[in-house]
Design an enzyme around this catalytic site. Structure first.
Site, short mmCIF file in Angstrom:
data_model
loop_
_atom_site.label_atom_id
_atom_site.label_comp_id
_atom_site.label_asym_id
_atom_site.label_seq_id
_atom_site.Cartn_x
_atom_site.Cartn_y
_atom_site.Cartn_z
CB ALA A 263 -0.87 0.25 0.73
CG ASP A 264 1.52 5.76 -1.79
OD1 ASP A 264 2.47 6.09 -0.57
OD2 ASP A 264 0.89 6.38 -3.00
CD1 TRP A 265 4.89 5.65 4.97
CD2 TRP A 265 3.90 3.72 2.76
NE1 TRP A 265 5.83 4.56 4.76
CE2 TRP A 265 5.46 3.02 3.81
CE3 TRP A 265 4.15 3.34 1.65
CZ2 TRP A 265 6.65 2.61 3.31
CZ3 TRP A 265 5.27 2.46 1.17
CH2 TRP A 265 6.60 1.31 1.97
#
Length: 737
Positions: A263-265
């Protein structure tokens, strides 16, 4: 407060003891990987499996210490290995040995039009990441340049899916040759920063498959990328970090991706969707349970305790977590559990020179009327360098790609070092565009405080220009918010800080003027017809000043070509012409469909400011007759296109020969032409080489959204050879039977 923990190092002392001398199957590198995965999985508790699926710090996720399975460490890229931060905070951890080499931004890499530079880039940045004990490098970015206002365009590789694919594949292979996973991002349709965290993108299936997915597909199927990052935005009403259609159907089912989805942060929003829709590792989430004074904040992640509870209750099947852990283990066996991966190297002269080489090949000579460049030092006793970007640090700022660098050679310093005593170099700032010297907890070591007024700065610049033999203006954009920076987009196409006015006054003061633009985006140029020379300089990293100086004085013959179109005005860009940018804060519709960049300019017969693929040289190239070896081609056959190219100038140079394909009659609307091949060749003065391109049916296909498949329709096609998308040098027709 915890300081950043060192990466877990697998050693004999850390291994669990199984029997007298025999290692368990999962630690036996002679066994097949899939067998090792199943063996490790069978030994884990449910709690251990769940822990592997979410972060334990800002940039790490847990292993299983009981089994000798290490932590997984991630590092921001893709232009250099980011400085260490505290375990639970974004602040710089204060290490003294984490100053990296900064490499050119990916727009500069794409502008080389040279896959060999992609391989070199990946190799050296992978070595830096490996030395720093990083397992996953968060790059490259391959999102398509849809609008010149996107603040993050500088991290990507331009508007064309074919060019992006051809440059990304060797980059990924180079990184992974070091036992470090590349993490191609952001999947998918993250083409603006405004409302990026929630905007829902409506796009046709044709545009999705023809424009926005090809580089990701090449990363998976050609480069064999080991990890992939989801995007912040939504598609089909689901966030892309847990999007069933993108991750389960396309990525994992259709493309057979066997790596891990990260996941992107902060891009995860729902436990059930994250569990079922293809996300493997959740990073950076800010949940209701995340508080500075809560030590178990990571337990509050969607794929942490909430996930565990649903598994224990039977609401979710254990098969879901097993599949995630299989992918994470596969990633680990390729990276931190591979005992044979190289050690890497960090901050070396070799790496700096590699970055300089990439920068030199990526710098684009946009305009050179009367051949005012290169600067003839034998006739130039005083050079005036004007503009804040001549001294401003560009490796700091811009968002997650901000770096703590060992050094950054500015354009002013680079030119002074190169010229030495041959010419006097004087400097005037000309305008103020800088903010503080402190960004992201890192000091630039530079004070840009200015007490003089704009009028005083302008007057000084004009005076200095009048007294010089040659003027180099170095301006453009910077890494401040609202320019080339993550988290926001630009407000308009124009140059900031009244640079247009300054350039107008400089050209009146001295006709020997070169304008150098440092940016990752196209800008408007109302002064284009007055300025003799224009250079696109990009953000070129640690050796930026050296690379620019080498081009300006002619040590290096420029060979870069634009990876995206420079429009005259925003109305010439399809996303703006059709009214759907940036959307209504809920949805954005890509009304232009497949007509992005030069495809739109061709369709609407719009003359760009500078075309896709454009770039001049200090020499001249003559193209001969374009020919094909067959006038007809079967569905399983090929046609070879050839063209002789000769250097008819007096300098050695490199030319990028570009192949476009035109489908002269189609059942669905198609672009006038599409890039399907390119070759960068080096030619000495008077030398001629024959360039060949092999065309197969794959290069003739379009995506038929009614049939949901790629189709090559029988009919007549043209092979078009150009020095840019508008500088066409020849054509040859053939028929697909």
């Amino acid at each position: 407060m915890k300081i950043l923990k060192s990466a877990f190092i697998l050693s004999l002392f850390a291994l669990p003891m199984f029997g007298q001398n025999k290692a368990p199957i999962y630690l036996d590198e002679t066994k097949p990987v899939e067998q090792r995965i199943e063996d490790a999985l069978s030994r884990m508790t449910l709690e251990e499996k769940v822990k592997m699926c979410h972060a334990q710090s800002k940039f790490s996720s847990p292993g299983v210490p009981r089994l000798g399975i290490p932590e997984l460490w991630h590092a921001d890229g893709p232009h250099g290995v980011r400085a260490e931060v505290f375990w639970d905070e974004w602040d710089n951890a204060g290490w003294t040995n984490d100053s990296c080499i900064a490499f050119p931004a990916l727009t500069a890499l794409a502008a080389t039009w040279n896959p060999e530079m992609g391989a070199l880039y990946g190799k050296v940045i992978g070595e830096e990441a490996r030395y720093r004990k990083k397992d996953v490098l968060l790059g490259p970015g391959v999102n398509i340049y849809r609008t010149p206002l996107n603040g993050r365009n500088f991290e990507y590789m331009g508007e064309d899916p074919f060019l992006t694919s051809r440059m990304a594949v060797p980059y990924i292979k180079g990184v992974q040759s070091n036992g470090v996973a590349a993490c191609v991002k952001h999947f998918a349709l993250n083409n603006q920063e405004i409302a990026r965290g929630h905007i829902n993108v409506n796009v046709s299936d044709r545009a999705l498959h023809e424009i926005y997915l090809p580089a990701f597909k090449a990363a998976v199927q050609e480069a064999g990328v080991w990890s992939l990052m989801g995007a912040y935005n939504q598609y089909k009403g689901q966030h892309c970090c847990h999007n069933e259609y993108l991750l389960n159907d396309i990525l994992k089912r259709d493309w057979k991706f066997d790596g891990a989805v990260i996941a992107d942060w902060g891009g995860t929003h729902n436990t059930i969707e994250a569990a079922k829709n293809g996300l493997d590792i959740e990073m950076g989430t800010w949940t209701d349970g995340m508080r500075w004074n809560k030590t178990n904040a990571y337990d509050e992640y969607y794929l942490a305790v909430p996930f565990l509870n649903m598994l224990k209750s039977g609401e979710l099947s254990e098969d879901l977590v097993n599949e995630k852990v299989r992918r994470i283990l596969r990633l680990m066996f390729r990276t931190n559990m591979n005992q044979h991966r190289p050690w890497g190297s960090f901050g070396t002269e070799e790496h700096m020179l590699a970055g300089q080489k990439i920068a030199e090949e990526g710098i684009v000579l946009l305009q050179n009327n009367s051949n005012v460049l290169p600067i003839d030092l034998s006739k130039t006793k005083k050079i005036a360098v004007i503009g804040e970007n001549a001294i401003k640090v560009m490796t700091v700022g811009g968002g997650s790609s901000s770096l703590k660098v060992r050094y950054e050679i500015s354009p002013l310093q680079g030119l002074k070092d190169r010229v030495g005593s041959e010419s006097e170099v004087v400097y005037a700032r000309g305008y103020v565009g800088g903010k503080s010297t402190q960004q992201d907890g890192l000091s630039t070591g530079q004070d840009l405080t200015e007490t003089r007024s704009a009028a005083e700065l302008l007057a000084e610049a004009v005076k200095v220009a009048k007294e010089a033999d040659f003027v180099v203006f170095i301006g453009g954009l910077n890494k401040d918010d609202g320019q080339d920076c993550e988290g926001n987009d630009r407000a308009d196409l124009g140059l900031p800080y009244d640079q247009d006015k300054l350039i107008g006054e400089l050209v009146k003061a001295n006709k020997n003027l070169a304008v150098v633009l440092i940016s990752g985006n196209a800008v408007a140029m109302p002064w284009v017809n007055q300025v003799p020379a224009i250079v696109q300089g990009w953000y070129n990293g640690s050796a930026a000043g050296r690379a620019l100086a080498s081009v300006l004085v002619g040590d290096v013959n420029p060979s870069g070509k634009l990876p995206f179109t420079f429009p005259v005005a925003l109305k010439d860009n399809s996303a703006h012409a059709l009214g759907e940018y940036p959307g209504d804060n809920v949805n954005v519709t890509y009304n232009e469909g497949i007509f992005v960049g030069y495809r739109w300019a061709d369709k609407e017969k719009i003359k760009p400011l500078f075309s896709f693929g454009h770039g001049l040289s200090y020499t001249k190239y003559q193209y001969g007759k374009v020919s094909v070896d067959n006038k007809t081609m079967s569905a399983d056959g090929t046609v070879t296109v050839t063209v002789p190219v000769k250097n008819v100038g007096s300098r050695k140079g490199e030319e990028v020969v570009q192949l476009y394909i035109s489908d002269l009659k189609s059942s669905l609307p198609r672009p006038v032409k599409e890039l399907k091949g390119f070759s960068k060749i080096a030619l000495n003065p008077g030398e001629e080489k024959t360039v060949s391109f092999v065309i197969d049916a794959e290069k003739l296909k379009f995506y038929d959204d009614t049939r949901q498949e790629w189709v090559a329709e029988p009919g007549t096609f043209e092979a078009i050879i150009g020095a840019s998308s508008t500088d066409i040098r020849g054509k040859a027709a053939f028929d697909l039977k």
